[in-house]
Design an enzyme around this catalytic site. Structure first.
Site, PDB file in Angstrom:
ATOM      1  N   CYS A   2    -105.069  30.533 -32.381  1.00  0.00           N
ATOM      2  CA  CYS A   2    -105.791  31.377 -31.773  1.00  0.00           C
ATOM      3  C   CYS A   2    -106.052  30.955 -30.061  1.00  0.00           C
ATOM      4  CB  CYS A   2    -107.726  31.505 -32.718  1.00  0.00           C
ATOM      5  SG  CYS A   2    -108.157  32.137 -33.855  1.00  0.00           S
ATOM      6  N   ARG A  27     -98.558  30.971 -28.886  1.00  0.00           N
ATOM      7  CA  ARG A  27     -99.594  30.608 -29.943  1.00  0.00           C
ATOM      8  C   ARG A  27     -99.460  30.711 -31.140  1.00  0.00           C
ATOM      9  NH1 ARG A  27    -103.168  26.427 -27.803  1.00  0.00           N
ATOM     10  NH2 ARG A  27    -104.756  26.519 -29.618  1.00  0.00           N
ATOM     11  N   TRP A  73    -104.975  34.557 -34.778  1.00  0.00           N
ATOM     12  CA  TRP A  73    -104.402  34.089 -35.955  1.00  0.00           C
ATOM     13  C   TRP A  73    -105.065  34.031 -37.633  1.00  0.00           C
ATOM     14  CZ3 TRP A  73    -103.499  30.367 -39.478  1.00  0.00           C
ATOM     15  CH2 TRP A  73    -101.756  30.921 -39.893  1.00  0.00           C
ATOM     16  N   ASN A  97    -111.974  29.697 -31.484  1.00  0.00           N
ATOM     17  CA  ASN A  97    -110.921  29.006 -32.634  1.00  0.00           C
ATOM     18  C   ASN A  97    -111.274  27.644 -33.106  1.00  0.00           C
ATOM     19  OD1 ASN A  97    -108.052  27.909 -32.847  1.00  0.00           O
ATOM     20  ND2 ASN A  97    -108.280  27.362 -30.670  1.00  0.00           N
ATOM     21  N   GLY A  98    -110.817  27.620 -34.839  1.00  0.00           N
ATOM     22  CA  GLY A  98    -111.215  26.931 -35.719  1.00  0.00           C
ATOM     23  C   GLY A  98    -111.458  28.188 -36.613  1.00  0.00           C
ATOM     24  N   GLU A 480     -84.448  18.813 -39.969  1.00  0.00           N
ATOM     25  CA  GLU A 480     -84.792  19.211 -38.537  1.00  0.00           C
ATOM     26  C   GLU A 480     -83.971  20.942 -38.412  1.00  0.00           C
ATOM     27  OE1 GLU A 480     -87.041  20.002 -36.963  1.00  0.00           O
ATOM     28  OE2 GLU A 480     -86.671  20.922 -35.168  1.00  0.00           O
ATOM     29  N   LYS A 484     -85.492  24.773 -38.377  1.00  0.00           N
ATOM     30  CA  LYS A 484     -85.165  25.284 -37.319  1.00  0.00           C
ATOM     31  C   LYS A 484     -84.847  26.630 -37.483  1.00  0.00           C
ATOM     32  CE  LYS A 484     -86.993  23.648 -35.015  1.00  0.00           C
ATOM     33  NZ  LYS A 484     -87.756  22.733 -34.040  1.00  0.00           N
ATOM     34  N   GLU A 487     -87.814  28.273 -40.088  1.00  0.00           N
ATOM     35  CA  GLU A 487     -89.010  29.764 -39.423  1.00  0.00           C
ATOM     36  C   GLU A 487     -88.138  30.752 -38.349  1.00  0.00           C
ATOM     37  OE1 GLU A 487     -90.685  26.690 -36.691  1.00  0.00           O
ATOM     38  OE2 GLU A 487     -88.881  25.354 -36.285  1.00  0.00           O
ATOM     39  N   HIS A 503     -77.476  16.097 -58.755  1.00  0.00           N
ATOM     40  CA  HIS A 503     -78.830  16.176 -59.592  1.00  0.00           C
ATOM     41  C   HIS A 503     -79.391  17.484 -59.669  1.00  0.00           C
ATOM     42  CE1 HIS A 503     -77.666  11.377 -59.366  1.00  0.00           C
ATOM     43  NE2 HIS A 503     -77.733  11.792 -58.408  1.00  0.00           N
ATOM     44  N   LYS A 604     -97.836  28.467 -32.639  1.00  0.00           N
ATOM     45  CA  LYS A 604     -97.135  26.887 -31.604  1.00  0.00           C
ATOM     46  C   LYS A 604     -98.489  25.846 -32.336  1.00  0.00           C
ATOM     47  CE  LYS A 604     -94.746  25.192 -29.291  1.00  0.00           C
ATOM     48  NZ  LYS A 604     -92.949  24.458 -29.926  1.00  0.00           N
TER      49      LYS A 604
HETATM   50  C1  F6R Z   1     -90.865  23.545 -36.121  1.00  0.00           C
HETATM   51  C2  F6R Z   1     -91.970  22.888 -35.218  1.00  0.00           C
HETATM   52  C3  F6R Z   1     -93.686  22.800 -36.132  1.00  0.00           C
HETATM   53  C4  F6R Z   1     -94.719  21.439 -35.297  1.00  0.00           C
HETATM   54  C5  F6R Z   1     -95.592  21.136 -35.934  1.00  0.00           C
HETATM   55  C6  F6R Z   1     -96.629  20.234 -35.720  1.00  0.00           C
HETATM   56  O1  F6R Z   1     -90.271  23.946 -34.892  1.00  0.00           O
HETATM   57  O2  F6R Z   1     -93.001  23.778 -33.908  1.00  0.00           O
HETATM   58  O3  F6R Z   1     -93.182  22.339 -37.634  1.00  0.00           O
HETATM   59  O4  F6R Z   1     -93.741  21.028 -35.099  1.00  0.00           O
HETATM   60  O5  F6R Z   1     -96.492  22.148 -36.277  1.00  0.00           O
HETATM   61  O6  F6R Z   1     -96.906  20.305 -33.962  1.00  0.00           O
HETATM   62  P1  F6R Z   1     -97.543  19.290 -33.220  1.00  0.00           P
HETATM   63  O7  F6R Z   1     -96.436  18.546 -32.607  1.00  0.00           O
HETATM   64  O8  F6R Z   1     -97.704  20.129 -31.714  1.00  0.00           O
HETATM   65  O9  F6R Z   1     -98.441  18.294 -33.861  1.00  0.00           O
END
Ligand code: F6R
Length: 609
Positions: A2, A27, A73, A97-98, A480, A484, A487, A503, A604
């Protein structure tokens, strides 16, 4: 998650709130709303969907200099206008937010007072609680509310009998504040304050901010004045704009060489030798000298940076390193030894599970060091030591420059650690540092290949499933690459340690299934090539990433497409390889016509468990 904005000042509040909410869109959210003090009292407007939809619903005559705005959110209750914030009960209107964990119990109690919620949210229960406690004295009501509320929160509250004032309080969830010529502003992150000021403060937990046109007064719950610690950012608005790029993600991929330079530059001491130096960060060499075991805790991409860091540290330092998913770690009753160092990694510095992992380690008296991007964030403030990555604001949900800056931080830490403990001598560290300082250049070279990556992405666009394989550092990098891609393209993707395929997962490799094979590590090159042959024999479409200096080792064409990475020490290949993987994900998402920067269901900064 949020987004929160509050404005009290000399401009049109509704316009300021909408601008602020647009800046917080990254966000992640599903609905939005604002509430403003007007001549007719508090007016609330909400909309499901984008902030632009909310803007279109605003009445022109909603004149106001003070209000609050929110992007939601959904956690409790479906996505709907009634569940969107602000929520109002009696004299109280608020945004949150929370998560209020004991909302159900509170709801039952409050029903006895004749109050019943219209929405399905935990937030409305908080508004009901505050209304039941409010008799005209804000601090008294907040004091009582804090005793009753369990969970995490950042609230901005308007009381209908206190026009043109906003009250804020937080526990866990972030809230930053600034005062400017145009008025006073509060927000869930600094990006929304940049238009007003480069100086800001983080509202300390359980302190109350009284926001008025001219000032923000901070007191404790007893009313004693508090002087908050003023922080400043070095970047300006343009750092948080697209600057001609179609998407933030593409811009941030391109910013990586610069971001890495900002991570490295303040920590490079150049004399006869080039050595990493953390004296300005306040990280004492004793931290390394007394560490015999490392635990890295993080989530998502930050955890993938930790996976790579583990391989690097174990290889060079010869001490055991484990990488823990923060959300599991906190409930796993972890074993700590006295000489353990816990490293937490987080771009936002606010991820709830990572913060909880940090707090757990601290509770047990264990040393903690964080690798964080956002200055003044909770994780940065609460760790014993912090290494800021200085990557600049990252707006796209998919992390790119924050990840490579985290990698750079791990390399720096490893080399200093090795130097302090005598694992490497000055010359050896210096040689590694020379190579580390050239990684930005390697990334530039990879960015030059973007047209080829774009072409290739067309072939991935129709895929339903996709696999990334690699060994050693390349496996960590595959994880990674895979997150990427999935998502932002919504293609099902998995990362596999190449040797593990046989396996079970090999059964999924059939004609035309794309397999992105990373073969940048010389010590496992031949093994990796055998795995590539295995998938190719089953009809996979193989995209191979290898270093120029290993090309001659390829006896036959075992790929459909090949990307050549610059020659050099294998240890630094992840920096060039990741650029190709990020671009592949980016262009595939574009070809699929998706929202690259704000993928569905994702946020985010994940500030709830
Ligand atoms: C994927 C991504 C997320 C963040 C994860 C942790 O592209 O960005 O997987 O890496 O939510 O977020 P932070 O780094 O802010 O703790």
């Amino acid at each position: 998650m949020c987004g929160i904005i509050g404005f009290c000042g000399y401009l049109d509040a509704k316009e300021e709130l909408i601008e602020g909410l647009s800046e917080l869109e990254y966000r992640g959210y599903d609905s939005a709303g604002i509430a403003c003090f007007t001549k007719e009292g508090i007016r609330i407007v909400k909309a499901v969907g984008k902030v632009e939809g909310l803007r279109n619903k605003l009445p022109v005559n909603m004149e106001s200099g003070c209000g609050i705005g929110h992007t939601r959110w959904a956690t409790h209750g479906e996505v709907s206008e009634v569940n969107a914030h602000p929520h109002q009960c009696g004299r109280v209107t608020l945004i949150h937010n929370g998560i209020i964990e004991n909302y159900h119990e509170l709801e039952k109690e409050l029903e006895k007072t004749g109050r019943s919620p219209k929405s399905k949210t935990d937030t409305e229960i908080a508004a009901m609680l505050l209304d039941s406690l409010y008799t005209g004295d804000v601090l008294e009501a907040l004091r009582e509310a804090v005793k009753r509320l369990d969970g995490a929160y950042a609230f901005c509250i308007m009381f209908s009998d206190k026009p043109d004032e906003i009250y804020c309080i937080r526990k866990g969830s972030p809230l930053v504040c600034c005062v400017s010529q145009d008025g006073s502003v509060v927000a869930s992150d600094m990006v929304a304050l940049l238009r007003y000021s480069k100086e800001y403060f983080v509202l300390p937990e359980f302190m109350v901010a009284k926001v008025t046109k001219k000032t923000i007064l901070v007191t404790d719950l007893e009313g004693n004045l508090i002087t908050p610690n003023i922080l400043s950012v070095h970047w300006d608005m343009s750092a948080a704009k697209k600057n001609g790029f179609k998407h933030y993600m593409l811009k941030e991929i391109h910013e990586q060489p610069e971001a890495i330079a900002r991570t490295l530059a303040p920590r490079i001491k150049k004399d006869k030798y080039m050595l990493p130096d953390f004296s300005k960060d306040g990280i004492d060499d004793a931290v390394f000298a007394h560490t015999t075991r490392i635990i890295v805790a993080a989530c998502g991409t930050a955890m993938h940076a930790g996976m790579l860091g583990k391989i690097l540290m174990e290889r060079i330092l010869r001490i055991p390193v484990s990488v823990e998913i923060a959300s599991e770690f906190r409930y796993s009753d972890p074993i700590f030894t006295e000489d353990t160092l816990v490293i937490v990694v987080s771009q936002s510095g606010e991820t709830a599970d990572t913060l909880a992992a940090l707090r757990l380690a601290k509770e047990k008296g264990i040393k903690t060091l964080s690798i964080v991007n956002v200055k003044g964030s909770s994780i940065a403030r609460e760790s014993d030591y912090v290494l800021y990555t200085h990557a600049g604001p990252e707006i796209a949900v998919a992390s790119t420059k924050a990840y490579t800056a985290q990698l750079a931080a791990f390399y720096l830490l490893t080399f200093r650690f090795a130097y302090v403990t005598g694992r490497l001598n000055e010359k050896e560290v210096s040689d590694y540092m020379e190579e580390l300082s050239k990684t930005g250049m390697l990334m530039e070279q990879m960015l030059d290949q973007k047209d080829r990556v774009r072409e290739l992405s067309k072939r991935l666009t129709p895929a339903r499933d996709l696999f990334f394989i690699g060994r050693s550092l390349d496996y960590a990098l595959s994880c990674e690459g895979s997150i990427k891609l999935k998502e932002i393209t919504y293609i099902h993707s998995e990362a596999y340690a190449a040797g593990e395929l046989k396996h079970g997962t090999l059964s999924l490799i059939t004609g035309g299934v794309p397999v992105i094979a990373l073969a940048t590590q010389g010590d496992v090159f031949s093994k990796m090539i055998s795995n590539v042959k295995e998938v190719r024999a089953r009809g996979a479409m193989v995209i191979l990433l290898i270093k120029e200096d290993n090309q001659t080792l390829l006896e036959e064409e075992i790929f459909d497409e090949k990307f050549l990475l610059p020659a050099g020490n294998d240890l630094f290949a992840p920096f060039s390889a990741i650029v190709i993987l990020q671009l592949l994900a980016y262009y595939t998402s574009c070809y699929r016509g998706l929202d690259v920067d704000q993928p569905r269901n994702l946020a985010k900064s994940v500030t709830v468990e």
